[in-house]
Every structure is written in C-alpha cells, then in structure tokens.
Design a protein around this motif. Structure first.
Motif, short mmCIF file in Angstrom:
data_model
loop_
_atom_site.label_atom_id
_atom_site.label_comp_id
_atom_site.label_asym_id
_atom_site.label_seq_id
_atom_site.Cartn_x
_atom_site.Cartn_y
_atom_site.Cartn_z
N ALA A 1 0.83 -1.21 0.00
CA ALA A 1 0.00 0.00 0.00
C ALA A 1 0.86 1.26 0.00
CB ALA A 1 -0.92 0.00 1.22
N ARG B 1 -3.85 7.53 4.25
CA ARG B 1 -3.14 6.29 4.57
C ARG B 1 -3.70 5.13 3.75
NH1 ARG B 1 -0.11 4.33 8.83
NH2 ARG B 1 -0.44 6.24 10.03
N ASP B 2 -2.78 4.36 3.13
CA ASP B 2 -3.11 3.16 2.35
C ASP B 2 -4.10 3.42 1.23
OD1 ASP B 2 -1.41 1.88 4.10
OD2 ASP B 2 -3.02 1.06 5.34
N ARG B 3 -4.05 4.60 0.64
CA ARG B 3 -5.00 5.00 -0.43
C ARG B 3 -4.91 4.09 -1.66
NH1 ARG B 3 -7.63 5.49 -4.18
NH2 ARG B 3 -8.46 7.32 -5.19
N PHE B 4 -3.70 3.62 -2.00
CA PHE B 4 -3.49 2.80 -3.19
C PHE B 4 -2.95 1.43 -2.79
CE2 PHE B 4 -2.83 7.23 -4.37
CZ PHE B 4 -3.78 7.38 -5.35
N ARG B 5 -3.56 0.37 -3.31
CA ARG B 5 -3.12 -1.01 -3.06
C ARG B 5 -3.17 -1.79 -4.36
NH1 ARG B 5 -2.91 -2.91 2.22
NH2 ARG B 5 -3.92 -1.57 3.73
N ASP B 6 -2.18 -2.67 -4.51
CA ASP B 6 -2.20 -3.64 -5.61
C ASP B 6 -1.13 -4.69 -5.31
OD1 ASP B 6 -2.85 -4.94 -8.01
OD2 ASP B 6 -3.07 -3.04 -9.07
N ILE C 1 3.98 -2.23 -5.76
CA ILE C 1 4.07 -0.78 -5.75
C ILE C 1 5.51 -0.40 -6.03
CG2 ILE C 1 2.15 -0.39 -4.14
CD1 ILE C 1 4.26 0.12 -1.94
N PRO D 1 0.94 2.01 -8.17
CA PRO D 1 0.61 0.60 -7.89
C PRO D 1 0.36 -0.11 -9.23
CG PRO D 1 -1.33 1.97 -7.59
CD PRO D 1 -0.21 2.89 -8.00
#
Length: 129
Positions: free
Chosen positions: A20, A32-37, A40, A66
């Motif tokens: 993240a 916080r942790d706006r983008f996950r995949d 990264i 990400p």
C-alpha cells in the motif's frame, strides 16, 4: 526508491496484506493506504533545511504507482501519483519528540499528520564546528 510486491494467487492474498501507498511513509499527501495492488514502486526526494537546532524543517516530493504485474509497469506509469509538501520534526540530539507533516497531491486535497512516534529512525544531529 522502494519496490514491494507479493507472490501467490491474488485471490489467496488478503487485501490488507497487499502493498500500500499513502500516509506518513509512502506517498505523503494522500490518505493512509490509499493505493493497493500486487506491486508498488515508490520514490521520494526530500530537502532538509539546515541551521535550525532541534527542529528538522523539510520539503518533499513523493511519486509512486501501484500495478498488478511487472509486465504492466510501463503502461501503469501514466497513472503515477505525486504527493508534495513539507513539515517539521522536533527532536533532541538523541531522541524523537514529534513530527508534523502537511501534504497535498496532484489529485488535490490537503493532509495533515501529527505523530508522537517516529516514522523513520531518528538520525543523530551534530552542530557544525
């Protein structure tokens, strides 16, 4: 720079275990942790202003993306997210006191983070002779 990824079938990796970005460490200026995949890639440039005893004043620019597969990285780079801002870290010669970060991003909005615990290791400060 920083790169993180997970292996295994995507449906067996819990969402919270995916890498993240966003928040106080990676991609400041976003929640916080706006983008996950699955993967990264992240980089930062930070300038610390000299000459202020017991206070680290700094400006930063963070960029990250990400992406699902390494093969997709070239296509995903057009979705690069950029955060920027500045802050103050208050510390003695050997211990952390507090940190204030004010950031924004190319997507707009402002984030303010205040911490009483160190995000990074505290570097010893030495006065110039």
């Amino acid at each position: 720079g920083y790169i993180e990824g997970v292996t295994g079938e995507l449906d067996t990796v819990p969402f919270l275990d995916l890498p993240a970005m966003g928040g106080p460490v990676f991609l400041r200026g976003y929640a916080r942790d706006r983008f996950r995949d699955r993967h990264i890639a992240f980089g930062t440039i930070e300038y610390e202003y000299p000459g202020i005893p017991f206070v680290r004043a700094y400006a930063f620019v963070d960029a990250g993306v990400p992406f699902r597969r390494f093969e997709d990285f070239d296509d995903e780079i057009e979705n690069l997210r950029v955060g920027f801002g500045g802050g103050f870290q208050f510390q003695t010669l050997s211990s952390f006191i507090a940190r204030l970060v004010i950031g924004s991003s190319i997507d707009g909005g402002v984030t303010v983070q205040f911490a009483l615990n160190s995000v990074f290791d505290v570097r010893s400060r030495q006065e110039a002779p």
